[in-house]
Scaffold this motif. Structure first.
Motif, PDB file in Angstrom:
ATOM      1  N   PHE A  92       0.805  -1.214   0.000  1.00 36.01           N
ATOM      2  CA  PHE A  92       0.000   0.000   0.000  1.00 36.01           C
ATOM      3  C   PHE A  92       0.848   1.278   0.000  1.00 36.01           C
ATOM      4  O   PHE A  92       0.333   2.372   0.240  1.00 36.01           O
ATOM      5  CB  PHE A  92      -0.950   0.016   1.220  1.00 36.01           C
ATOM      6  N   MET A  93       2.137   1.132  -0.322  1.00 36.25           N
ATOM      7  CA  MET A  93       3.030   2.294  -0.340  1.00 36.25           C
ATOM      8  C   MET A  93       3.799   2.351  -1.649  1.00 36.25           C
ATOM      9  O   MET A  93       4.009   1.343  -2.308  1.00 36.25           O
ATOM     10  CB  MET A  93       4.050   2.215   0.793  1.00 36.25           C
ATOM     11  N   ASN A  94       4.248   3.553  -1.984  1.00 38.06           N
ATOM     12  CA  ASN A  94       5.194   3.748  -3.070  1.00 38.06           C
ATOM     13  C   ASN A  94       6.439   4.376  -2.454  1.00 38.06           C
ATOM     14  O   ASN A  94       6.347   5.322  -1.675  1.00 38.06           O
ATOM     15  CB  ASN A  94       4.619   4.671  -4.148  1.00 38.06           C
ATOM     16  N   PRO A 114      -4.333  17.597  -3.555  1.00 40.44           N
ATOM     17  CA  PRO A 114      -5.288  16.788  -2.778  1.00 40.44           C
ATOM     18  C   PRO A 114      -5.572  15.412  -3.409  1.00 40.44           C
ATOM     19  O   PRO A 114      -6.661  15.153  -3.899  1.00 40.44           O
ATOM     20  CB  PRO A 114      -6.544  17.664  -2.756  1.00 40.44           C
ATOM     21  N   PHE A 115      -4.575  14.536  -3.401  1.00 42.98           N
ATOM     22  CA  PHE A 115      -4.748  13.187  -3.933  1.00 42.98           C
ATOM     23  C   PHE A 115      -5.630  12.380  -2.983  1.00 42.98           C
ATOM     24  O   PHE A 115      -5.318  12.261  -1.802  1.00 42.98           O
ATOM     25  CB  PHE A 115      -3.394  12.466  -4.040  1.00 42.98           C
ATOM     26  N   THR A 116      -6.699  11.792  -3.509  1.00 39.98           N
ATOM     27  CA  THR A 116      -7.526  10.932  -2.666  1.00 39.98           C
ATOM     28  C   THR A 116      -6.826   9.607  -2.396  1.00 39.98           C
ATOM     29  O   THR A 116      -7.153   8.921  -1.435  1.00 39.98           O
ATOM     30  CB  THR A 116      -8.896  10.660  -3.328  1.00 39.98           C
ATOM     31  N   GLU A 117      -5.847   9.259  -3.235  1.00 41.63           N
ATOM     32  CA  GLU A 117      -5.122   7.994  -3.084  1.00 41.63           C
ATOM     33  C   GLU A 117      -3.995   8.067  -2.059  1.00 41.63           C
ATOM     34  O   GLU A 117      -3.345   7.068  -1.783  1.00 41.63           O
ATOM     35  CB  GLU A 117      -4.508   7.551  -4.432  1.00 41.63           C
ATOM     36  N   VAL A 118      -3.745   9.249  -1.517  1.00 46.75           N
ATOM     37  CA  VAL A 118      -2.611   9.431  -0.607  1.00 46.75           C
ATOM     38  C   VAL A 118      -3.114   9.759   0.797  1.00 46.75           C
ATOM     39  O   VAL A 118      -3.840  10.723   1.002  1.00 46.75           O
ATOM     40  CB  VAL A 118      -1.672  10.550  -1.105  1.00 46.75           C
ATOM     41  N   MET A 129       8.324   8.111   1.090  1.00 45.70           N
ATOM     42  CA  MET A 129       7.303   7.064   1.139  1.00 45.70           C
ATOM     43  C   MET A 129       5.955   7.742   0.957  1.00 45.70           C
ATOM     44  O   MET A 129       5.626   8.685   1.681  1.00 45.70           O
ATOM     45  CB  MET A 129       7.323   6.318   2.471  1.00 45.70           C
ATOM     46  N   ILE A 130       5.201   7.244  -0.005  1.00 40.82           N
ATOM     47  CA  ILE A 130       3.856   7.753  -0.259  1.00 40.82           C
ATOM     48  C   ILE A 130       2.895   6.656   0.197  1.00 40.82           C
ATOM     49  O   ILE A 130       2.871   5.571  -0.382  1.00 40.82           O
ATOM     50  CB  ILE A 130       3.664   8.090  -1.748  1.00 40.82           C
ATOM     51  N   ILE A 131       2.140   6.933   1.227  1.00 43.03           N
ATOM     52  CA  ILE A 131       1.299   5.926   1.862  1.00 43.03           C
ATOM     53  C   ILE A 131      -0.146   6.073   1.371  1.00 43.03           C
ATOM     54  O   ILE A 131      -0.709   7.171   1.399  1.00 43.03           O
ATOM     55  CB  ILE A 131       1.357   6.063   3.394  1.00 43.03           C
ATOM     56  N   SER A 132      -0.713   4.955   0.919  1.00 46.58           N
ATOM     57  CA  SER A 132      -2.103   4.912   0.464  1.00 46.58           C
ATOM     58  C   SER A 132      -2.914   4.035   1.409  1.00 46.58           C
ATOM     59  O   SER A 132      -2.356   3.309   2.232  1.00 46.58           O
ATOM     60  CB  SER A 132      -2.169   4.355  -0.963  1.00 46.58           C
ATOM     61  N   GLU A 135      -3.680  -1.340  -1.487  1.00 47.17           N
ATOM     62  CA  GLU A 135      -2.811  -1.639  -2.625  1.00 47.17           C
ATOM     63  C   GLU A 135      -3.365  -1.081  -3.937  1.00 47.17           C
ATOM     64  O   GLU A 135      -2.613  -0.611  -4.788  1.00 47.17           O
ATOM     65  CB  GLU A 135      -2.620  -3.157  -2.731  1.00 47.17           C
ATOM     66  N   THR A 136      -4.681  -1.099  -4.098  1.00 41.82           N
ATOM     67  CA  THR A 136      -5.296  -0.579  -5.322  1.00 41.82           C
ATOM     68  C   THR A 136      -5.005   0.909  -5.489  1.00 41.82           C
ATOM     69  O   THR A 136      -4.634   1.361  -6.577  1.00 41.82           O
ATOM     70  CB  THR A 136      -6.830  -0.814  -5.298  1.00 41.82           C
ATOM     71  N   GLU A 137      -5.158   1.663  -4.411  1.00 40.68           N
ATOM     72  CA  GLU A 137      -4.879   3.096  -4.486  1.00 40.68           C
ATOM     73  C   GLU A 137      -3.385   3.363  -4.668  1.00 40.68           C
ATOM     74  O   GLU A 137      -2.996   4.306  -5.353  1.00 40.68           O
ATOM     75  CB  GLU A 137      -5.438   3.811  -3.262  1.00 40.68           C
ATOM     76  N   ALA A 138      -2.541   2.529  -4.092  1.00 38.79           N
ATOM     77  CA  ALA A 138      -1.093   2.664  -4.281  1.00 38.79           C
ATOM     78  C   ALA A 138      -0.735   2.413  -5.746  1.00 38.79           C
ATOM     79  O   ALA A 138       0.134   3.090  -6.302  1.00 38.79           O
ATOM     80  CB  ALA A 138      -0.344   1.705  -3.368  1.00 38.79           C
ATOM     81  N   THR A 139      -1.401   1.457  -6.372  1.00 41.30           N
ATOM     82  CA  THR A 139      -1.151   1.172  -7.792  1.00 41.30           C
ATOM     83  C   THR A 139      -1.563   2.366  -8.653  1.00 41.30           C
ATOM     84  O   THR A 139      -0.853   2.738  -9.592  1.00 41.30           O
ATOM     85  CB  THR A 139      -1.910  -0.100  -8.235  1.00 41.30           C
ATOM     86  N   LYS A 140      -2.707   2.988  -8.329  1.00 37.28           N
ATOM     87  CA  LYS A 140      -3.133   4.192  -9.060  1.00 37.28           C
ATOM     88  C   LYS A 140      -2.077   5.288  -8.936  1.00 37.28           C
ATOM     89  O   LYS A 140      -1.753   5.971  -9.903  1.00 37.28           O
ATOM     90  CB  LYS A 140      -4.475   4.697  -8.525  1.00 37.28           C
ATOM     91  N   MET A 141      -1.544   5.464  -7.726  1.00 38.00           N
ATOM     92  CA  MET A 141      -0.530   6.500  -7.509  1.00 38.00           C
ATOM     93  C   MET A 141       0.753   6.159  -8.263  1.00 38.00           C
ATOM     94  O   MET A 141       1.370   7.026  -8.874  1.00 38.00           O
ATOM     95  CB  MET A 141      -0.267   6.666  -6.008  1.00 38.00           C
ATOM     96  N   TYR A 142       1.146   4.889  -8.231  1.00 38.16           N
ATOM     97  CA  TYR A 142       2.336   4.458  -8.968  1.00 38.16           C
ATOM     98  C   TYR A 142       2.169   4.784 -10.456  1.00 38.16           C
ATOM     99  O   TYR A 142       3.065   5.342 -11.084  1.00 38.16           O
ATOM    100  CB  TYR A 142       2.575   2.952  -8.779  1.00 38.16           C
ATOM    101  N   ASN A 143       1.008   4.448 -11.016  1.00 40.15           N
ATOM    102  CA  ASN A 143       0.751   4.710 -12.432  1.00 40.15           C
ATOM    103  C   ASN A 143       0.757   6.205 -12.727  1.00 40.15           C
ATOM    104  O   ASN A 143       1.307   6.650 -13.736  1.00 40.15           O
ATOM    105  CB  ASN A 143      -0.571   4.071 -12.870  1.00 40.15           C
TER     106      ASN A 143
END
Length: 155
Positions: A92-94, A114-118, A129-132, A135-143
Motif C-alpha cells: 500500500f506504499m510507493n 489533494p490526492f484521494t489515493e494518498v 514514502m507515499i502511503i495509500s 494496494e489498489t490506491e497505491a497502484t493508481k498512484m504508482y501509475n
C-alpha cells in the motif's frame, strides 16, 4: 533579519553561486551572519519557487523557477523527471528514490495536491514514502507518477 531580507539574500546567492543543498545554503547564510533553521530554509525554498536543475559540473543546483503559470501538478511532473531515480510499489506504499537532497521537494508538492489515493508522505534526504489506504490506491498512484515521468519504471 526580516523574512523578506533573508529571502532576497537567498535569491542573490542562488543567482550568483551554484548552491546544491539546503546545508550549503544554510552555511552560506551563516557566513553572512544570517541565522536560520533548516525548516525556515525549506519554507523559503518553496516560497521562492526554487527548483533543482542540472549544473555545469554534472550535479544539481538551485534555480529560481520563473514560470509561475504552471500548476502544482506541472511542477510535480517536471520535478519527477529531473530528480527521481526510481519508484517501487510495496503493497500500500510507493517508495520514491531521488537524487540526494530532493525527496522533500517531491513530498512538499505531493502534500499540496489533494490526492484521494494518498494518506500521507514521509520524506528524507533521497527517499519518500507515499502511503495509500490500500494496494489498489497505491497502484493508481504508482501509475500516475510513472506517467508523469514519461517512462515506465521497475516496480
Amino acid at each position: 533579519m526580516k523574512k523578506s531580507e533573508r529571502q532576497m539574500m537567498i535569491k542573490q546567492m542562488v543567482l550568483n553561486e551554484e548552491i546544491s543543498t539546503q546545508d550549503e545554503l544554510l552555511n552560506k547564510l551563516k557566513n553572512k551572519g544570517i541565522d536560520a533553521t533548516q525548516a525556515t530554509i525549506s519554507r523559503d525554498i518553496k516560497e521562492l519557487n526554487l527548483v533543482k536543475t542540472p549544473s555545469a559540473n554534472g550535479g544539481t543546483k538551485y534555480t529560481i523557477y520563473q514560470n509561475n503559470q504552471l500548476t502544482i501538478e506541472d511542477k510535480l511532473s517536471s520535478t519527477l523527471r529531473e530528480v527521481v531515480d526510481n519508484i517501487t510499489q510495496v503493497q500500500f506504499m510507493n517508495v520514491v528514490k531521488t537524487i540526494p537532497g530532493n525527496a522533500h521537494v517531491i513530498g512538499a508538492l505531493m502534500d499540496d495536491i489533494p490526492f484521494t489515493e494518498v494518506v500521507g508522505t514521509v520524506a528524507g534526504n533521497d527517499t519518500i514514502m507515499i502511503i495509500s489506504k490500500n494496494e489498489t490506491e497505491a497502484t493508481k498512484m504508482y501509475n500516475y507518477l510513472s506517467e508523469r515521468m514519461n517512462t515506465t519504471l521497475k516496480s
